[in-house]
Design a protein around this motif. Structure first.
Motif, PDB file in Angstrom:
ATOM      1  N   TRP A 155       0.142 -12.619  -0.824  1.00 39.25           N
ATOM      2  CA  TRP A 155       0.906 -11.597  -1.540  1.00 39.25           C
ATOM      3  C   TRP A 155       0.032 -10.397  -1.850  1.00 39.25           C
ATOM      4  N   PHE A 156      -1.150 -10.631  -2.381  1.00 37.24           N
ATOM      5  CA  PHE A 156      -2.036  -9.520  -2.734  1.00 37.24           C
ATOM      6  C   PHE A 156      -2.437  -8.723  -1.489  1.00 37.24           C
ATOM      7  N   ARG A 157      -2.658  -9.421  -0.394  1.00 33.31           N
ATOM      8  CA  ARG A 157      -3.075  -8.743   0.838  1.00 33.31           C
ATOM      9  C   ARG A 157      -1.992  -7.800   1.356  1.00 33.31           C
ATOM     10  N   HIS A 158      -0.740  -8.230   1.233  1.00 37.55           N
ATOM     11  CA  HIS A 158       0.361  -7.425   1.782  1.00 37.55           C
ATOM     12  C   HIS A 158       0.941  -6.421   0.793  1.00 37.55           C
ATOM     13  N   GLN A 159       0.813  -6.683  -0.487  1.00 45.08           N
ATOM     14  CA  GLN A 159       1.466  -5.852  -1.488  1.00 45.08           C
ATOM     15  C   GLN A 159       0.551  -4.811  -2.136  1.00 45.08           C
ATOM     16  N   PHE A 160      -0.752  -5.055  -2.156  1.00 47.24           N
ATOM     17  CA  PHE A 160      -1.676  -4.124  -2.794  1.00 47.24           C
ATOM     18  C   PHE A 160      -2.261  -3.183  -1.746  1.00 47.24           C
ATOM     19  N   ASP A 161      -2.167  -1.886  -2.002  1.00 44.58           N
ATOM     20  CA  ASP A 161      -2.625  -0.914  -1.012  1.00 44.58           C
ATOM     21  C   ASP A 161      -4.133  -0.695  -1.097  1.00 44.58           C
ATOM     22  N   GLY A 162      -4.613   0.291  -0.329  1.00 47.59           N
ATOM     23  CA  GLY A 162      -6.044   0.552  -0.241  1.00 47.59           C
ATOM     24  C   GLY A 162      -6.670   1.115  -1.500  1.00 47.59           C
ATOM     25  N   ASN A 163      -5.863   1.424  -2.509  1.00 47.12           N
ATOM     26  CA  ASN A 163      -6.416   1.931  -3.765  1.00 47.12           C
ATOM     27  C   ASN A 163      -6.934   0.809  -4.669  1.00 47.12           C
TER      28      ASN A 163
END
Length: 314
Positions: free
Chosen positions: A281-289
């Motif tokens: 989830w974190f890999r797909h939902q959190f962007d590069g910021n």
């Protein structure tokens, strides 16, 4: 205040070291640690939900931990309302809110990704929960299907919490829950002024931490805690709090359905599976910021590499 930042988010899978890091940062910046984990809001399960221990709580103020009765309904919307009040109070004290947890939807809500759901009248909520208690999950899902066929098709009958929520919305408003799901809610925090960190330890390391942590839980009295929980909160055994890993597994052991070693292994395996879902989830939902770091040392190395530390007061 933080240099250019007025809030910190620390996300990561279970057993990744979020709580110790949050406490350390709180001591550096004059912060208050705010819970962002959907299981740690419940009382009665300090050990098995891995809430901050008394030593950590003594080092920094903590908010929204263990304050919800286990048998009470709770949602991300309810959490956001409490988080909003907490942020106002923390900032009024001249301190920094540090959100720490593993529930991705809570972090999404902080940054404006939570839909603004309609208020549900108490009469509707009570009636739907009475149906659930009397007739079960299948009947609840069938009722939703008759009112919102498309919405019901996306949910399994076993996902009772989400089925119940969708049914409450359509009963209260006459509209399917999808009508309110735009993903454009009002942000509580300014993303540009928020230091966003997600812990990403190596998989092998995390697996070992999970096993070691559950062994510590057992040493600290997890079996006794679950036994006491089952006696004190019988109504909660049909609610969300019972989903805390360890409640079912140790409950089976207490009922004579297997050994403690078997219960321990089931809980460890289930925790590892949960951590894997969190990582995805974190890999797909959190962007590069979001800063992706393996742990405390990795975080401080990155902050130093960026120049002046973002953790400097002033």
């Amino acid at each position: 205040m933080l240099r250019g930042k007025d809030a910190i988010l620390i996300a990561g899978p279970t057993a990744s070291g979020k709580s110790p890091l949050a406490v350390e940062l709180a001591s550096l910046v004059g912060g208050v640690v705010v819970n962002a984990d959907s299981m740690q809001v419940y009382g009665g399960l300090r050990i098995v939900t891995a809430r901050p221990n008394p030593v950590e709580e003594a080092r920094a103020p903590h908010r929204l931990y263990g304050h919800i009765a286990p048998e009470s309904p709770y949602s991300v919307g309810a959490w956001l309302r409490e988080a909003t009040q907490a942020v106002e109070e923390i900032r009024a004290e001249g301190r920094v809110p540090i959100f720490c947890g593993g529930t991705g939807l809570y972090f999404r809500a902080l940054l404006g990704g939570l839909d603004a759901m309609p208020a549900i009248p108490a009469e509707v909520r009570g009636r739907m929960r009475a149906i659930f208690a009397a007739e079960g999950a299948d009947a609840l899902h069938a009722r939703l299907s008759s009112l919102d066929k498309e919405g019901a098709s996306r949910l399994s009958p076993g996902d009772s919490q989400r089925v119940l929520r969708a049914l409450e919305v359509v009963e209260a408003t006459g509209k399917p829950i999808s009508a309110f799901q735009s993903g454009k809610g009002q942000a509580l925090l300014d993303a540009e002024k928020t230091l966003k960190v997600v812990l990403t330890p190596e998989r092998a390391v995390l697996r070992e931490r999970i096993a070691a942590r559950f062994d510590i839980m057992l040493e600290e009295g997890a079996v006794e805690e679950v036994a006491a929980f089952r006696v004190a909160y019988p109504a909660a055994l049909g609610g969300t709090a019972r989903k805390a890993i360890g409640v079912e597994e140790l409950g089976r052991y207490l009922d004579g359905l297997g050994t403690l070693a078997e219960a321990r292994q089931r809980a460890v395996d289930r925790t590892r599976q949960y951590a894997k879902r969190q990582e995805t989830w974190f890999r797909h939902q959190f962007d590069g910021n979001w800063l992706r770091v393996s742990g405390r040392d990795s975080l401080f190395a990155q902050l130093t590499e960026f120049g002046t530390s973002k953790l400097t007061n002033g």
